[in-house]
Write an enzyme that holds these catalytic residues in place. Structure first.
Site, PDB file in Angstrom:
ATOM      1  N   GLY A 113     -17.320-107.314 -35.886  1.00 27.11           N
ATOM      2  CA  GLY A 113     -16.894-105.905 -35.826  1.00 27.11           C
ATOM      3  C   GLY A 113     -15.378-105.746 -35.324  1.00 27.11           C
ATOM      4  N   SER A 114     -15.313-106.441 -34.272  1.00 27.34           N
ATOM      5  CA  SER A 114     -14.021-106.030 -33.706  1.00 27.34           C
ATOM      6  C   SER A 114     -12.654-106.559 -34.333  1.00 27.34           C
ATOM      7  CB  SER A 114     -13.953-106.920 -32.238  1.00 27.34           C
ATOM      8  OG  SER A 114     -15.062-106.548 -31.409  1.00 27.34           O
ATOM      9  N   TYR A 140     -17.322 -96.900 -30.078  1.00 24.32           N
ATOM     10  CA  TYR A 140     -17.308 -98.444 -29.751  1.00 24.32           C
ATOM     11  C   TYR A 140     -16.834 -98.848 -30.943  1.00 24.32           C
ATOM     12  CZ  TYR A 140     -18.321-102.849 -27.707  1.00 24.32           C
ATOM     13  OH  TYR A 140     -18.189-104.055 -27.289  1.00 24.32           O
ATOM     14  N   ASP A 246     -16.416 -97.044 -39.688  1.00 22.98           N
ATOM     15  CA  ASP A 246     -17.037 -98.177 -38.906  1.00 22.98           C
ATOM     16  C   ASP A 246     -18.489 -98.150 -39.064  1.00 22.98           C
ATOM     17  OD1 ASP A 246     -17.729-100.388 -37.297  1.00 22.98           O
ATOM     18  OD2 ASP A 246     -16.752 -99.692 -35.478  1.00 22.98           O
ATOM     19  N   GLU A 247     -19.238 -98.806 -40.030  1.00 23.80           N
ATOM     20  CA  GLU A 247     -20.558 -98.805 -40.208  1.00 23.80           C
ATOM     21  C   GLU A 247     -21.198-100.257 -39.691  1.00 23.80           C
ATOM     22  OE1 GLU A 247     -22.564 -96.576 -42.426  1.00 23.80           O
ATOM     23  OE2 GLU A 247     -21.042 -95.415 -43.372  1.00 23.80           O
TER      24      GLU A 247
HETATM   25  N1  PMP Z   1     -18.192-101.208 -34.283  1.00 24.33           N
HETATM   26  C1  PMP Z   1     -19.582-100.773 -33.653  1.00 24.33           C
HETATM   27  C2  PMP Z   1     -19.937 -99.331 -34.318  1.00 24.33           C
HETATM   28  C3  PMP Z   1     -20.359-101.665 -32.783  1.00 24.33           C
HETATM   29  O1  PMP Z   1     -21.533-101.099 -32.655  1.00 24.33           O
HETATM   30  C4  PMP Z   1     -19.721-102.784 -32.774  1.00 24.33           C
HETATM   31  C5  PMP Z   1     -20.632-103.639 -31.554  1.00 24.33           C
HETATM   32  N2  PMP Z   1     -21.519-102.893 -30.773  1.00 24.33           N
HETATM   33  C6  PMP Z   1     -18.445-103.269 -32.943  1.00 24.33           C
HETATM   34  C7  PMP Z   1     -17.818-102.386 -33.839  1.00 24.33           C
HETATM   35  C8  PMP Z   1     -17.903-104.588 -32.388  1.00 24.33           C
HETATM   36  O2  PMP Z   1     -18.601-105.557 -33.157  1.00 24.33           O
HETATM   37  P1  PMP Z   1     -18.578-107.177 -32.682  1.00 24.33           P
HETATM   38  O3  PMP Z   1     -19.239-107.011 -31.299  1.00 24.33           O
HETATM   39  O4  PMP Z   1     -19.283-107.810 -33.766  1.00 24.33           O
HETATM   40  O5  PMP Z   1     -17.009-107.387 -32.589  1.00 24.33           O
END
Ligand code: PMP
Length: 435
Positions: A113-114, A140, A246-247
């Site tokens: 996600g990051s 987040y 961001d889902e």
């Molecule tokens: N976006 C959201 C809405 C999240 O809940 C998270 C992780 N908690 C992330 C992005 C980040 O994802 P990742 O930990 O896979 O980098």
């Protein structure tokens, strides 16, 4: 298994010696196996996994069809040079486009996600030629530089400056918002207008995008009131900003719709999926329009990370979407979510320390308070409930932002001084679906 207690102590000795702590306090339970909705510890004790791993295993752990795909692709087509695209990747892009609103035709695939939010933020900057990014105060979006700068719920302290142009917007937190109408109900319109007035004052004229979760998950399962997202989309458009949705936690059926933005009649400019798309494997997607793709390329957008468009994880994503569609997972979530909610509502009638229950589908949160009159956050009670649940065989995430609570505690001295600060204790129940 041999002598479990000896194994356990040597496990923790080694872990203490060699695993670097990264701000996550380790669960005392050592999990040896995960299957469906169940985790099994080293003593063979079964634990119900209410968080689907790190909110990802939407079809349960080790779903047999996913296992089969992983076995096949690790043996024949695992990972390639990033410029080589393969059938599973093209299939996934096409399949995703079928689920998405028509303008969102173009996708690419990453790991976390990051990383995917980082890419989306960069795309917004490239496409608009501007650099200011707005995010909610309870957001987040990740912990890398760009996504971490847009994350206000955790991890901001002591890492140096955030990205230039990062701006905060009041999160729609009905339970604790100071914006109230005369009848005591949440005045989200005034709060939203106040938020935009702050942005309009602070901007240096370079608003590129608003990045948001359709339900703020880590920040406390905050469900925006009806009409809120639509109004936000209008306000972004007025300012020629892109809307990045961001889902990570809400996408791929968890809330009872394929995507949570579908609860309102809006289409984001960029949609980011992660956790649930890979059902526990590292897969994320970024989807956008042909026009934004074109603009990004014109501006020199580049994203060639090592696992860009990897075939193995793309094959997994295809299987996840196939199962979600074939087994009508979103409808199932609606039904099971209603059942879960009815049970949680009963708990709330029984226990004063449950301040509020909120969420959609199988993404539900319980806000624990320590005082029914003042609604003061119940960090200790929340922790005790969470610990007790684990003892009784239920793993439910406590996103109490304790880290922040503790930091505040240290900074301001006495808990009474920070009791009314709107950091709270929420348990999120992101339930796996298959058992
Ligand atoms: N976006 C959201 C809405 C999240 O809940 C998270 C992780 N908690 C992330 C992005 C980040 O994802 P990742 O930990 O896979 O980098």
């Amino acid at each position: 298994m041999g002598n479990v207690s000896t194994d356990t102590s040597s496990f923790w000795t080694k872990a203490d010696k060699h695993l670097m702590a990264t701000g996550v306090s380790y669960s005392p339970v050592i999990i040896a196996r995960a299957k469906g909705t169940r985790l099994f510890d080293t003593n063979g004790r079964s634990i119900l996994d209410f968080t689907s791993g790190q909110m990802s295993s939407i079809l349960g752990h080790s779903h047999p069809e996913i296992v089969e795909v992983v076995r096949r692709y690790i043996g024949e087509l695992d990972h390639l040079l990033s410029s080589m695209i393969t059938q599973p990747v093209v299939d996934l892009a096409e399949r995703l486009a079928r689920f998405l609103p028509t303008p969102l035709k173009k996708s690419f695939f990453l790991n976390t996600g990051s990383e995917a939010n980082e890419a989306a933020i960069k795309m917004a900057k490239c496409y608009t030629g501007k650099f200011e990014i707005v995010a909610f105060t309870a957001s987040y979006h990740g912990l890398t530089s760009g996504s971490g700068s847009a994350t206000y719920s955790a991890g901001r302290k002591n890492g140096g400056p955030a990205m230039a142009g990062q701006l905060a917007f009041p999160a729609p937190y009905a339970y604790r918002s100071p914006f109230k109408k005369a009848d005591g109900s949440y005045d989200w319109e005034t709060e939203l207008e106040f938020g935009w007035s702050m942005i309009d004052r602070q901007t240096v004229g370079s608003l590129a995008a608003f990045i948001m979760e359709p339900i703020l998950s880590t920040g406390g399962i905050l469900v925006p009131p009806k009409g809120y997202l639509k109004r936000m989309a209008v306000e972004c458009k007025k300012r020629n900003m892109l809307l990045i949705m961001d889902e990570a936690q809400t996408g791929v059926g968890r809330t009872g719709q394929m995507f949570a933005f579908q609860y309102e009649d809006i289409v984001p400019d960029i949609l980011v999926l992660s956790k649930t798309l890979g059902c526990g494997l590292p897969l994320a997607s970024v989807s956008t329009t042909v026009e934004i793709e074109r603009g990004c390329n014109k501006a020199g957008f580049i994203w060639i990370s090592t696992h860009l468009n990897d075939p193995l994880t793309a094959a997994v994503g295809n299987k996840v979407l196939e199962i979600v569609e074939r087994d009508h997972i979103a409808e199932r979530v609606k039904r099971l979510g209603a059942q879960l909610r009815a049970g949680l509502d009963k708990l709330q009638e029984k226990y004063w320390c449950i301040g509020e229950i909120r969420g959609r589908g199988l993404l539900q949160g319980i806000e624990i308070i320590s005082d029914a009159d003042t609604k003061a956050p119940g960090l200790d009670i929340g922790q005790a409930v969470s610990d007790r649940a684990m003892l009784m065989g239920l793993s439910c995430n406590i996103v109490n932002l304790h880290e922040l609570g503790n930091v505040l505690h240290k900074r301001v001295g006495h808990p009474s001084e920070w009791a009314n600060f709107p950091w709270h204790c929420t348990k999120s129940l992101n339930i796996s679906i298959i058992n």
